[in-house]
Design a protein around this motif. Structure first.
Motif, PDB file in Angstrom:
ATOM      1  N   LEU A   7       9.515  -7.266  -0.188  1.00  0.00           N
ATOM      2  CA  LEU A   7       8.661  -8.381   0.214  1.00  0.00           C
ATOM      3  C   LEU A   7       8.056  -8.183   1.602  1.00  0.00           C
ATOM      4  CD1 LEU A   7      10.883 -11.216  -1.188  1.00  0.00           C
ATOM      5  CD2 LEU A   7       8.464 -10.940  -1.742  1.00  0.00           C
ATOM      6  N   ALA A   8       8.703  -7.395   2.425  1.00  0.00           N
ATOM      7  CA  ALA A   8       8.188  -7.140   3.772  1.00  0.00           C
ATOM      8  C   ALA A   8       8.585  -5.731   4.188  1.00  0.00           C
ATOM      9  CB  ALA A   8       8.728  -8.174   4.761  1.00  0.00           C
ATOM     10  N   PRO A   9       8.083  -4.726   3.470  1.00  0.00           N
ATOM     11  CA  PRO A   9       8.557  -3.367   3.722  1.00  0.00           C
ATOM     12  C   PRO A   9       8.057  -2.817   5.055  1.00  0.00           C
ATOM     13  CG  PRO A   9       6.713  -3.310   2.196  1.00  0.00           C
ATOM     14  CD  PRO A   9       7.055  -4.765   2.420  1.00  0.00           C
ATOM     15  N   GLY A  10       8.893  -2.045   5.670  1.00  0.00           N
ATOM     16  CA  GLY A  10       8.433  -1.273   6.825  1.00  0.00           C
ATOM     17  C   GLY A  10       7.949   0.054   6.285  1.00  0.00           C
ATOM     18  N   TYR A  11       8.786   1.073   6.403  1.00  0.00           N
ATOM     19  CA  TYR A  11       8.434   2.383   5.874  1.00  0.00           C
ATOM     20  C   TYR A  11       8.724   2.440   4.380  1.00  0.00           C
ATOM     21  CZ  TYR A  11       8.909   7.274   4.581  1.00  0.00           C
ATOM     22  OH  TYR A  11       8.790   8.479   3.941  1.00  0.00           O
ATOM     23  N   TYR A  12       7.823   3.028   3.627  1.00  0.00           N
ATOM     24  CA  TYR A  12       8.110   3.394   2.246  1.00  0.00           C
ATOM     25  C   TYR A  12       7.342   4.682   1.953  1.00  0.00           C
ATOM     26  CZ  TYR A  12       3.476   1.503   1.106  1.00  0.00           C
ATOM     27  OH  TYR A  12       2.131   1.273   1.061  1.00  0.00           O
ATOM     28  N   GLU A  13       7.856   5.463   1.024  1.00  0.00           N
ATOM     29  CA  GLU A  13       7.193   6.713   0.670  1.00  0.00           C
ATOM     30  C   GLU A  13       6.076   6.452  -0.333  1.00  0.00           C
ATOM     31  OE1 GLU A  13       9.730   9.783  -0.702  1.00  0.00           O
ATOM     32  OE2 GLU A  13      10.776  10.005   1.228  1.00  0.00           O
ATOM     33  N   LYS A  14       4.976   7.180  -0.187  1.00  0.00           N
ATOM     34  CA  LYS A  14       3.910   7.085  -1.170  1.00  0.00           C
ATOM     35  C   LYS A  14       4.349   7.778  -2.462  1.00  0.00           C
ATOM     36  CE  LYS A  14       0.142   6.923   2.202  1.00  0.00           C
ATOM     37  NZ  LYS A  14      -1.074   7.592   2.720  1.00  0.00           N
ATOM     38  N   SER A  15       3.748   7.372  -3.558  1.00  0.00           N
ATOM     39  CA  SER A  15       4.094   7.943  -4.847  1.00  0.00           C
ATOM     40  C   SER A  15       3.776   9.435  -4.882  1.00  0.00           C
ATOM     41  CB  SER A  15       3.309   7.224  -5.953  1.00  0.00           C
ATOM     42  OG  SER A  15       3.438   7.909  -7.174  1.00  0.00           O
TER      43      SER A  15
END
Length: 255
Positions: free
Chosen positions: A228-236
């Motif tokens: 709901l409030a992501p900081g870092y996430y990896e792209k697909s």
């Protein structure tokens, strides 16, 4: 023939093409009146017999189905969202099996999909959460002990909770006791996709307060998790230019 049909989350244009066709062809419709948008019934034939199951018992619902079948009529059992989620369809199907009455199912758009759309939310973000737990808080109807909220909370996955808006004090306590931090992002989505839809972003420890402030006591989904409030996430990786798939050869970066 009995057709179990998912009516979708609320908006009348979010029923499937097949579901709308089933409604138009039905001689008898039994709809979940407390949750299904009545505007969908405008599609019914003029001589269609329509029953609101909100005021009926299981035996009464089955009685209408059996009577229609004896008359050679086609019945649509119209459930909210997708019938496979909290639709109480198995108990109906088991009796139809005993009676030798044929039936099938037409899937629908679940409200948990409607809630994600309302929030422009992706439930599964790489390195944040790759799993979605769909469950409910234990109330008058028990849940298996191994499926209690505390046990699920330990996974820290995205969680979508049905039938829990009237139990937010208990839900908050169990989420935190299970391992979620009190400030974990949360959301309340009231009547997703309906004209009166409300969406409230908050945290786990303010769920009850925010629901009270907006007068929400039922007909809402609760969502919790870092998506709901992501900081870092990896792209697909699927669309990464360097990633080889069945359909595309990855390119090596030039130095």
């Amino acid at each position: 023939m009995i057709h179990f049909v998912g009516a979708g989350p609320g908006a009348e244009d979010l029923i499937t093409v097949r579901g709308r066709r089933r409604i138009r062809e039905a001689d008898v419709i039994i709809y979940a009146g407390s949750l299904v948008n009545p505007a969908l019934l405008k599609e019914a034939k003029k001589d269609c017999r329509i029953y609101n199951s909100a005021t009926m018992t299981l035996e009464e619902v089955l009685g209408v189905m059996k009577a229609a079948e004896a008359e050679g009529k086609t019945t649509v059992r119209l459930h909210t969202g997708d019938p496979s989620l909290y639709g109480a369809v198995r108990e109906q199907m088991d009796i139809l099996d005993e009676e030798g009455i044929a039936y099938d199912s037409c899937p629908g758009v679940s409200s948990f999909c409607g809630a994600a759309a309302a929030l422009n939310l992706e439930y599964t973000l790489p390195q944040v959460s790759q799993s979605v737990i769909i469950t409910r808080t234990e109330g008058r109807t028990a849940v298996p002990e191994k499926e209690n909220i505390r046990e699920f909370a330990a996974h820290q996955a995205t969680m979508v909770l049905f039938l829990s808006t009237g139990l937010l004090e208990k839900l908050t306590r169990e989420l935190i006791d299970g391992g979620y931090a009190p400030k974990t992002p949360a959301a309340i989505v009231y009547k997703a996709t309906w004209p009166e839809e409300k969406k409230i972003l908050c945290t786990i420890d303010t769920l009850e307060e925010m629901a009270q402030a907006h007068g929400i006591t039922k007909t809402a989904l609760i969502i919790v998790g870092e998506v709901l409030a992501p900081g870092y996430y990896e792209k697909s990786r699927l669309y990464d230019a360097t990633f080889t798939t069945e359909y595309r050869k990855g390119k090596t970066h030039e130095t």
